[in-house]
Design a protein around this motif. Structure first.
Motif, PDB file in Angstrom:
ATOM      1  N   ALA A 271     -16.294 -23.256 -26.666  1.00 11.14           N
ATOM      2  CA  ALA A 271     -15.938 -24.412 -25.831  1.00 11.14           C
ATOM      3  C   ALA A 271     -17.178 -25.234 -25.507  1.00 11.14           C
ATOM      4  O   ALA A 271     -17.155 -26.469 -25.578  1.00 11.14           O
ATOM      5  CB  ALA A 271     -15.236 -23.952 -24.558  1.00 11.14           C
TER       6      ALA A 271
ATOM      7  N   GLU B 154     -17.912 -29.104 -26.713  1.00 11.69           N
ATOM      8  CA  GLU B 154     -18.223 -30.166 -25.751  1.00 11.69           C
ATOM      9  C   GLU B 154     -19.537 -30.849 -26.093  1.00 11.69           C
ATOM     10  O   GLU B 154     -19.638 -32.081 -26.031  1.00 11.69           O
ATOM     11  CB  GLU B 154     -18.254 -29.591 -24.337  1.00 11.69           C
ATOM     12  CG  GLU B 154     -16.875 -29.194 -23.857  1.00 11.69           C
ATOM     13  CD  GLU B 154     -16.889 -28.348 -22.597  1.00 11.69           C
ATOM     14  OE1 GLU B 154     -17.956 -28.255 -21.934  1.00 11.69           O
ATOM     15  OE2 GLU B 154     -15.830 -27.778 -22.269  1.00 11.69           O
TER      16      GLU B 154
ATOM     17  N   SER C 193     -14.574 -37.740 -22.927  1.00 16.55           N
ATOM     18  CA  SER C 193     -13.653 -36.658 -22.591  1.00 16.55           C
ATOM     19  C   SER C 193     -13.114 -36.015 -23.863  1.00 16.55           C
ATOM     20  O   SER C 193     -13.186 -36.589 -24.949  1.00 16.55           O
ATOM     21  CB  SER C 193     -12.514 -37.143 -21.690  1.00 16.55           C
ATOM     22  OG  SER C 193     -11.742 -38.100 -22.339  1.00 16.55           O
TER      23      SER C 193
ATOM     24  N   THR D 238      -9.633 -33.854 -25.306  1.00 14.46           N
ATOM     25  CA  THR D 238      -8.254 -33.413 -25.113  1.00 14.46           C
ATOM     26  C   THR D 238      -7.978 -32.291 -26.113  1.00 14.46           C
ATOM     27  O   THR D 238      -8.687 -32.144 -27.118  1.00 14.46           O
ATOM     28  CB  THR D 238      -7.242 -34.551 -25.326  1.00 14.46           C
ATOM     29  OG1 THR D 238      -7.377 -35.047 -26.661  1.00 14.46           O
ATOM     30  CG2 THR D 238      -7.449 -35.681 -24.323  1.00 14.46           C
TER      31      THR D 238
ATOM     32  N   TYR E  58      -9.666 -22.289 -21.324  1.00 10.24           N
ATOM     33  CA  TYR E  58      -9.819 -23.726 -21.125  1.00 10.24           C
ATOM     34  C   TYR E  58      -9.790 -24.092 -19.643  1.00 10.24           C
ATOM     35  O   TYR E  58     -10.551 -24.947 -19.200  1.00 10.24           O
ATOM     36  CB  TYR E  58      -8.753 -24.495 -21.913  1.00 10.24           C
ATOM     37  CG  TYR E  58      -8.954 -24.391 -23.413  1.00 10.24           C
ATOM     38  CD1 TYR E  58     -10.168 -24.729 -24.001  1.00 10.24           C
ATOM     39  CD2 TYR E  58      -7.938 -23.939 -24.250  1.00 10.24           C
ATOM     40  CE1 TYR E  58     -10.361 -24.629 -25.363  1.00 10.24           C
ATOM     41  CE2 TYR E  58      -8.122 -23.839 -25.622  1.00 10.24           C
ATOM     42  CZ  TYR E  58      -9.334 -24.186 -26.173  1.00 10.24           C
ATOM     43  OH  TYR E  58      -9.526 -24.088 -27.524  1.00 10.24           O
ATOM     44  N   ARG E  59      -8.954 -23.426 -18.868  1.00  9.27           N
ATOM     45  CA  ARG E  59      -8.944 -23.673 -17.413  1.00  9.27           C
ATOM     46  C   ARG E  59     -10.302 -23.340 -16.806  1.00  9.27           C
ATOM     47  O   ARG E  59     -10.847 -24.104 -16.019  1.00  9.27           O
ATOM     48  CB  ARG E  59      -7.844 -22.852 -16.747  1.00  9.27           C
ATOM     49  CG  ARG E  59      -6.452 -23.370 -16.997  1.00  9.27           C
ATOM     50  CD  ARG E  59      -5.410 -22.512 -16.271  1.00  9.27           C
ATOM     51  NE  ARG E  59      -4.072 -22.910 -16.631  1.00  9.27           N
ATOM     52  CZ  ARG E  59      -3.133 -22.076 -17.071  1.00  9.27           C
ATOM     53  NH1 ARG E  59      -3.374 -20.783 -17.175  1.00  9.27           N
ATOM     54  NH2 ARG E  59      -1.942 -22.531 -17.374  1.00  9.27           N
TER      55      ARG E  59
ATOM     56  N   TYR F  31     -10.917 -27.560 -18.000  1.00 10.32           N
ATOM     57  CA  TYR F  31      -9.864 -28.417 -18.549  1.00 10.32           C
ATOM     58  C   TYR F  31      -8.710 -28.503 -17.559  1.00 10.32           C
ATOM     59  O   TYR F  31      -8.327 -27.509 -16.949  1.00 10.32           O
ATOM     60  CB  TYR F  31      -9.362 -27.877 -19.890  1.00 10.32           C
ATOM     61  CG  TYR F  31     -10.323 -28.130 -21.023  1.00 10.32           C
ATOM     62  CD1 TYR F  31     -10.121 -29.176 -21.911  1.00 10.32           C
ATOM     63  CD2 TYR F  31     -11.446 -27.330 -21.198  1.00 10.32           C
ATOM     64  CE1 TYR F  31     -11.010 -29.417 -22.942  1.00 10.32           C
ATOM     65  CE2 TYR F  31     -12.345 -27.562 -22.224  1.00 10.32           C
ATOM     66  CZ  TYR F  31     -12.118 -28.606 -23.090  1.00 10.32           C
ATOM     67  OH  TYR F  31     -13.010 -28.845 -24.105  1.00 10.32           O
ATOM     68  N   GLU F  32      -8.160 -29.704 -17.440  1.00  2.22           N
ATOM     69  CA  GLU F  32      -7.026 -29.979 -16.559  1.00  2.22           C
ATOM     70  C   GLU F  32      -5.765 -30.067 -17.413  1.00  2.22           C
ATOM     71  O   GLU F  32      -5.758 -30.716 -18.467  1.00  2.22           O
ATOM     72  CB  GLU F  32      -7.284 -31.316 -15.851  1.00  2.22           C
ATOM     73  CG  GLU F  32      -6.108 -31.917 -15.155  1.00  2.22           C
ATOM     74  CD  GLU F  32      -6.367 -33.348 -14.704  1.00  2.22           C
ATOM     75  OE1 GLU F  32      -5.544 -33.828 -13.914  1.00  2.22           O
ATOM     76  OE2 GLU F  32      -7.337 -33.975 -15.150  1.00  2.22           O
ATOM     77  N   GLU F  33      -4.714 -29.411 -16.970  1.00  2.00           N
ATOM     78  CA  GLU F  33      -3.450 -29.483 -17.694  1.00  2.00           C
ATOM     79  C   GLU F  33      -2.757 -30.796 -17.351  1.00  2.00           C
ATOM     80  O   GLU F  33      -2.534 -31.107 -16.190  1.00  2.00           O
ATOM     81  CB  GLU F  33      -2.567 -28.295 -17.319  1.00  2.00           C
ATOM     82  CG  GLU F  33      -1.371 -28.145 -18.226  1.00  2.00           C
ATOM     83  CD  GLU F  33      -0.599 -26.872 -17.960  1.00  2.00           C
ATOM     84  OE1 GLU F  33       0.632 -26.990 -17.799  1.00  2.00           O
ATOM     85  OE2 GLU F  33      -1.201 -25.783 -17.921  1.00  2.00           O
TER      86      GLU F  33
ATOM     87  N   MET G 114      -4.166 -30.616 -22.517  1.00  2.00           N
ATOM     88  CA  MET G 114      -5.231 -30.477 -21.524  1.00  2.00           C
ATOM     89  C   MET G 114      -6.348 -31.490 -21.804  1.00  2.00           C
ATOM     90  O   MET G 114      -6.497 -31.964 -22.933  1.00  2.00           O
ATOM     91  CB  MET G 114      -5.795 -29.049 -21.548  1.00  2.00           C
ATOM     92  CG  MET G 114      -4.731 -27.982 -21.320  1.00  2.00           C
ATOM     93  SD  MET G 114      -5.378 -26.306 -21.358  1.00  2.00           S
ATOM     94  CE  MET G 114      -5.844 -26.129 -19.623  1.00  2.00           C
ATOM     95  N   ARG G 115      -7.112 -31.787 -20.729  1.00  2.00           N
ATOM     96  CA  ARG G 115      -8.231 -32.731 -20.867  1.00  2.00           C
ATOM     97  C   ARG G 115      -9.391 -32.262 -19.996  1.00  2.00           C
ATOM     98  O   ARG G 115      -9.194 -31.733 -18.915  1.00  2.00           O
ATOM     99  CB  ARG G 115      -7.817 -34.117 -20.418  1.00  2.00           C
ATOM    100  CG  ARG G 115      -8.951 -35.150 -20.592  1.00  2.00           C
ATOM    101  CD  ARG G 115      -8.655 -36.483 -19.966  1.00  2.00           C
ATOM    102  NE  ARG G 115      -8.855 -36.363 -18.525  1.00  2.00           N
ATOM    103  CZ  ARG G 115      -8.046 -36.900 -17.616  1.00  2.00           C
ATOM    104  NH1 ARG G 115      -7.001 -37.591 -17.954  1.00  2.00           N
ATOM    105  NH2 ARG G 115      -8.298 -36.747 -16.332  1.00  2.00           N
ATOM    106  N   ARG G 116     -10.577 -32.523 -20.509  1.00  2.00           N
ATOM    107  CA  ARG G 116     -11.791 -32.281 -19.734  1.00  2.00           C
ATOM    108  C   ARG G 116     -12.678 -33.499 -19.865  1.00  2.00           C
ATOM    109  O   ARG G 116     -13.008 -33.910 -20.966  1.00  2.00           O
ATOM    110  CB  ARG G 116     -12.526 -31.047 -20.215  1.00  2.00           C
ATOM    111  CG  ARG G 116     -13.776 -30.738 -19.376  1.00  2.00           C
ATOM    112  CD  ARG G 116     -14.489 -29.514 -19.908  1.00  2.00           C
ATOM    113  NE  ARG G 116     -15.618 -29.012 -19.218  1.00  2.00           N
ATOM    114  CZ  ARG G 116     -16.658 -29.665 -18.710  1.00  2.00           C
ATOM    115  NH1 ARG G 116     -16.687 -30.965 -18.737  1.00  2.00           N
ATOM    116  NH2 ARG G 116     -17.670 -29.051 -18.151  1.00  2.00           N
TER     117      ARG G 116
END
Length: 153
Positions: free
Chosen positions: A100, A104, A114, A116, A130-131, A135-137, A147-149
């Protein structure tokens, strides 16, 4: 446990990916819509063939390819979509956070603001990874979570 390094696939060489995805179950896991067996021509045209798609191999400390992922252009060039994530079975169970982070870093190098991704809802280890990585669901549909970060500088 060995550290992974990242190799940007400038040559768009899919032979190592063909080796990594030789098992039909692995190929189906990474891309259930792809032809069986792995077809480099199909992947080059259909799955990672856009001019701005970038592919990466994860290398172990001996320089062998042990994983793969692609960063496709998302909604505009400032968003990259992480897809086709795969790590050899012998490297699983501890490399997810490193993968991860490397993805990034690669996205930042490509100018992304960002990332996804989509992950299967029944893949609890990946969802948790991912959480934990921030990462946001955004949504759930068809058995998948989107999800996105947002990336900081």
């Amino acid at each position: 446990m060995s550290l992974l390094t990242l190799h940007r696939n400038h040559a768009r060489d899919l032979a190592p990916l063909a080796r990594l995805l030789a098992d039909p179950d692995d190929l189906a896991l990474v891309n259930p819509h792809a032809a069986q067996p792995f077809d480099p021509g199909e992947w080059a045209m259909k799955w990672v063939g856009e001019r701005d798609d970038e592919t990466f191999y994860l290398l172990d400390d001996a320089g062998c390819e042990v994983g793969f992922f692609a960063l496709r252009v998302g909604v505009g060039p400032e968003v990259r979509h992480l897809t086709y994530v795969f790590v050899e079975e012998r490297m699983r169970g501890g490399t997810g956070e490193e993968l991860a982070r490397l993805a990034e870093d690669a996205a930042r190098d490509l100018g992304a603001l960002s990332i996804t991704l989509k992950v299967e809802l029944d893949n609890e280890p990946a969802l948790n990874l991912y959480r934990k990585a921030g990462y946001e669901e955004l949504s759930r549909r068809g058995g998948m979570a989107t999800m996105r970060r947002d990336l900081d500088g």
